[in-house]
Design an enzyme around this catalytic site. Structure first.
Site, PDB file in Angstrom:
ATOM      1  N   ASP A  87      -1.169   6.859 -10.920  1.00  0.00           N
ATOM      2  CA  ASP A  87      -1.326   5.446 -10.565  1.00  0.00           C
ATOM      3  C   ASP A  87      -1.043   4.517 -11.734  1.00  0.00           C
ATOM      4  O   ASP A  87      -0.813   4.944 -12.864  1.00  0.00           O
ATOM      5  CB  ASP A  87      -2.739   5.201 -10.030  1.00  0.00           C
ATOM      6  CG  ASP A  87      -2.734   4.348  -8.775  1.00  0.00           C
ATOM      7  OD1 ASP A  87      -2.017   3.339  -8.763  1.00  0.00           O
ATOM      8  OD2 ASP A  87      -3.429   4.705  -7.810  1.00  0.00           O
TER       9      ASP A  87
ATOM     10  N   TYR B 217       0.857  -1.182   0.000  1.00  0.00           N
ATOM     11  CA  TYR B 217       0.000   0.000   0.000  1.00  0.00           C
ATOM     12  C   TYR B 217       0.896   1.235   0.000  1.00  0.00           C
ATOM     13  O   TYR B 217       1.722   1.409   0.897  1.00  0.00           O
ATOM     14  CB  TYR B 217      -0.906   0.016   1.244  1.00  0.00           C
ATOM     15  CG  TYR B 217      -1.523  -1.319   1.589  1.00  0.00           C
ATOM     16  CD1 TYR B 217      -2.356  -1.975   0.685  1.00  0.00           C
ATOM     17  CD2 TYR B 217      -1.245  -1.937   2.808  1.00  0.00           C
ATOM     18  CE1 TYR B 217      -2.914  -3.204   0.996  1.00  0.00           C
ATOM     19  CE2 TYR B 217      -1.801  -3.166   3.129  1.00  0.00           C
ATOM     20  CZ  TYR B 217      -2.631  -3.795   2.218  1.00  0.00           C
ATOM     21  OH  TYR B 217      -3.187  -5.014   2.529  1.00  0.00           O
ATOM     22  N   ARG B 218       0.715   2.071  -0.984  1.00  0.00           N
ATOM     23  CA  ARG B 218       1.588   3.241  -1.112  1.00  0.00           C
ATOM     24  C   ARG B 218       1.464   4.140   0.122  1.00  0.00           C
ATOM     25  O   ARG B 218       0.419   4.173   0.795  1.00  0.00           O
ATOM     26  CB  ARG B 218       1.250   4.024  -2.375  1.00  0.00           C
ATOM     27  CG  ARG B 218      -0.068   4.778  -2.284  1.00  0.00           C
ATOM     28  CD  ARG B 218      -0.413   5.474  -3.581  1.00  0.00           C
ATOM     29  NE  ARG B 218      -1.578   6.327  -3.440  1.00  0.00           N
ATOM     30  CZ  ARG B 218      -2.616   6.302  -4.256  1.00  0.00           C
ATOM     31  NH1 ARG B 218      -2.666   5.454  -5.254  1.00  0.00           N
ATOM     32  NH2 ARG B 218      -3.629   7.142  -4.066  1.00  0.00           N
TER      33      ARG B 218
ATOM     34  N   GLU C  46       1.693 -14.186   3.423  1.00  0.00           N
ATOM     35  CA  GLU C  46       2.438 -13.943   2.185  1.00  0.00           C
ATOM     36  C   GLU C  46       3.880 -14.425   2.285  1.00  0.00           C
ATOM     37  O   GLU C  46       4.496 -14.762   1.268  1.00  0.00           O
ATOM     38  CB  GLU C  46       2.396 -12.459   1.829  1.00  0.00           C
ATOM     39  CG  GLU C  46       1.067 -11.964   1.304  1.00  0.00           C
ATOM     40  CD  GLU C  46       0.002 -11.779   2.366  1.00  0.00           C
ATOM     41  OE1 GLU C  46      -1.173 -11.537   2.012  1.00  0.00           O
ATOM     42  OE2 GLU C  46       0.336 -11.880   3.569  1.00  0.00           O
TER      43      GLU C  46
ATOM     44  N   TRP D 269      -4.731   2.069   2.109  1.00  0.00           N
ATOM     45  CA  TRP D 269      -5.294   0.741   1.874  1.00  0.00           C
ATOM     46  C   TRP D 269      -6.776   0.880   1.525  1.00  0.00           C
ATOM     47  O   TRP D 269      -7.556   1.537   2.194  1.00  0.00           O
ATOM     48  CB  TRP D 269      -5.077  -0.222   3.034  1.00  0.00           C
ATOM     49  CG  TRP D 269      -5.371   0.272   4.414  1.00  0.00           C
ATOM     50  CD1 TRP D 269      -6.438   0.987   4.838  1.00  0.00           C
ATOM     51  CD2 TRP D 269      -4.548   0.061   5.575  1.00  0.00           C
ATOM     52  NE1 TRP D 269      -6.348   1.229   6.182  1.00  0.00           N
ATOM     53  CE2 TRP D 269      -5.214   0.663   6.658  1.00  0.00           C
ATOM     54  CE3 TRP D 269      -3.343  -0.604   5.809  1.00  0.00           C
ATOM     55  CZ2 TRP D 269      -4.695   0.645   7.949  1.00  0.00           C
ATOM     56  CZ3 TRP D 269      -2.841  -0.625   7.089  1.00  0.00           C
ATOM     57  CH2 TRP D 269      -3.507  -0.007   8.151  1.00  0.00           C
TER      58      TRP D 269
END
Length: 566
Positions: free
Chosen positions: A282, A172-173, A232, A186
């Site tokens: 983006d 999330y940037r 993950e 998010w």
């Protein structure tokens, strides 16, 4: 292959001729982006900027920005090798027997690498501990002219579910707001946001840690569309064939990869008012609109003594994130096939920016098979955001876009070949009349449709229009269909080069809502891919295309020889 960290991967890139080191001083504001964008569009190498104004840390860009480097990042010759490995596990499960188990011992032992290993000691990422936080010491990029500020673009955000204590990693940037805080971007449908809501319900501070620069398999895993219950780091360990070593953070109970270049430790407080984040250039090739998100407080920074800052630039494809998406396409294809047995292959074209287009080939065994597959795809996790699905017969190579085009021109015939489905859309989709919801389109090109008009030709036209009033694009579509034999017509804004099919397709995938922008007349289909006006039904602003400033283009052009890039 397991790398010992990001810098080990950098050395591999250099010895393989896949890295260019740039000694000339460069600015993190726009200049690095313009250089990287040119190199990325030309299928050039990874870039290591060694002298970045305002920071002592070098910046790595475009590290996974090709099929070759993406494969190297995951330790394989080609991405399909990973899919083949996954298929072997599925075959073991489907045809369980003692001889097969004996033959598959090596594959079963590999599963042991999926479990992260928690260390009792500090990791390399904690060689330096900075309790006096100053985010301005990092070479955080301002990527595009309309960006609201500098953004951390390749963060692995670690959170911990309040109830289950299970960790999650996502990408999330982070927009840097000041020396100690960022916005935490998010989306509502992301796991991080769901975990955040669990803390908000109890009005508790949420611990968060952000790792920057790890073994590339770890970085990739943070982007993978895994179910929430799967860590993950398990995927990362399996991919790299070695357990991911994790260490406990200095100021909270979150574990992060020991080989990270940097770790930002802190918290998000649900009691605080959200902060305005964005706009941001983006991966759709458009600016995502400003919106309100939680604030991330950084209370401690740890890093290696000689750390490298990793970053990426997103925008109009092709760019580095496209190749990460292609890895997801190949890795998860066997699992999709297991759920949808009619599915043979999948292509997420670069112009579709992850979630806007999927081309599938199918075993067309029965009437309505393509529609069944398309509905099943829309029901598979994040595939529900796919705006356009094109289904072709298994004899068509979905990776060959010319072959797909020919199948569409030959087999599609009017409304009987189209499936309209209203449902959820990605938060970054700007074309639907309202946010997060709109109309998706399925095109059945798997077999010839019944019923044709002999006067309709298997051809298409792309028409530019100077749109000076609402509805003009749609009018041109309908008038053309009434008066010409071409089976398809696509209308785009006048600034689009109609001969550049990649850009035209990017506009189609980004700019249409199927219910509003598709016209069907007498076996012919028209698409209005122009920018929409508020009077055409929009309830929010239409974002601008991402374009670099002319001044920065000139500056980089003048300095190009200084950079030493071929």
């Amino acid at each position: 292959m397991a790398y010992k960290g990001l810098q080990d991967f950098i050395r591999k890139l250099e010895t393989s001729g896949e890295l260019k080191k740039i000694d000339a001083p460069v600015s993190p504001e726009l200049e690095i982006t313009e250089i990287t964008d040119r190199v990325s569009k030309a299928n050039g190498p990874a870039l290591l900027f060694q002298e970045v104004n305002g920071s002592r840390y070098p910046v790595l860009m475009n590290a996974m920005g090709s099929y070759q480097r993406m494969s190297m990042a995951l330790g394989v010759e080609k991405l399909d090798d990973i899919a083949d490995d996954i298929q072997k596990y599925l075959d073991i499960v489907n045809r369980l027997s003692v001889p097969r188990l004996i033959k598959s011992v090596s594959h079963l032992f590999r599963l042991l690498s999926a479990f992260p290993r928690k260390s009792l000691f500090r990791g390399e990422c904690q060689q330096v501990v900075e309790r006096f936080v100053d985010l301005s010491s990092l070479p955080v990029l301002k990527c595009w002219p309309q960006d609201a500020g500098p953004f951390i673009t390749l963060p692995i955000v670690f959170t911990r579910d309040r109830k289950t204590k299970r960790q999650n990693a996502g990408m999330y940037r982070l927009q840097v707001l000041d020396s100690t805080t960022t916005a935490m971007h998010w989306h509502k449908h992301k796991d991080g946001s769901e975990i955040y809501r669990g803390y908000a319900e109890q009005n508790l501070r949420m611990p968060v840690s952000v790792a920057l620069g790890c073994d590339p398999a770890v970085t990739y895993a943070a982007t993978a569309p895994l179910p929430k219950m799967l860590d993950e780091m398990m995927l990362a360990g399996w991919l790299r064939r070695k357990r991911v070593k994790m260490v406990k953070c200095i100021t909270n109970n979150i574990y992060v990869p020991a080989d990270a270049e940097f770790v930002l430790e802190g918290y998000v407080d649900p009691a605080e008012e959200p902060v305005l984040e964005g706009p941001f250039g983006d991966h759709t090739g458009y600016y995502s609109l400003a919106d309100y998100y939680p604030k991330f407080h950084v209370t401690c920074i740890t890093h290696k003594r000689e750390a490298v800052y990793p970053a990426t630039v997103v925008g109009k494809p092709p760019m580095e994130d496209c190749y990460m998406a292609k890895a997801t396409e190949r890795i998860f294809l066997p699992l999709l096939r297991m759920q949808i047995p009619e599915l043979t292959d999948l292509n997420l074209p670069l112009e579709g920016v992850f979630h806007n287009c999927a081309i599938v080939s199918i075993k067309n065994k029965y009437p309505g098979c393509a529609r069944k597959v398309m509905n099943a795809v829309w029901g598979m996790g994040q595939m529900m955001y796919t705006k356009l699905i094109v289904a072709v017969d298994e004899s068509v190579d979905v990776q060959d876009l010319a072959a797909v085009r020919d199948a569409v021109l030959k087999n599609v015939s009017g409304p009987q070949s189209l499936l309209f489905s209203e449902g959820p859309l990605d938060a970054l989709d700007h074309s639907s009349n309202r946010a997060l919801y709109g109309c998706r389109l399925g095109i059945d090109a798997a077999s010839p449709a019944k019923g044709f008009n002999d006067e309709v030709t298997d051809t298409f036209r792309i028409l530019p229009v100077r749109k000076d009033r609402p509805g003009k694009g749609r009018e041109l579509v309908e008038n053309y269909l009434w008066n010409h034999p071409d089976k398809f017509v696509i209308v785009v804004d006048e600034d689009v080069v109609t001969g550049d099919l990649s850009t035209v397709m990017w506009k189609v995938f980004n700019n249409i809502d199927a219910k509003r922008d598709i016209a069907v007349i007498d076996f012919k289909i028209g698409v209005d891919a122009t920018k929409k006006w508020k009077q055409e039904g929009l309830t929010r602003p239409w974002p601008d295309d991402i374009v670099m400033t002319d001044a920065m283009k000139r500056q980089v052009g003048k300095r190009w020889n200084e950079y030493g890039i071929d």
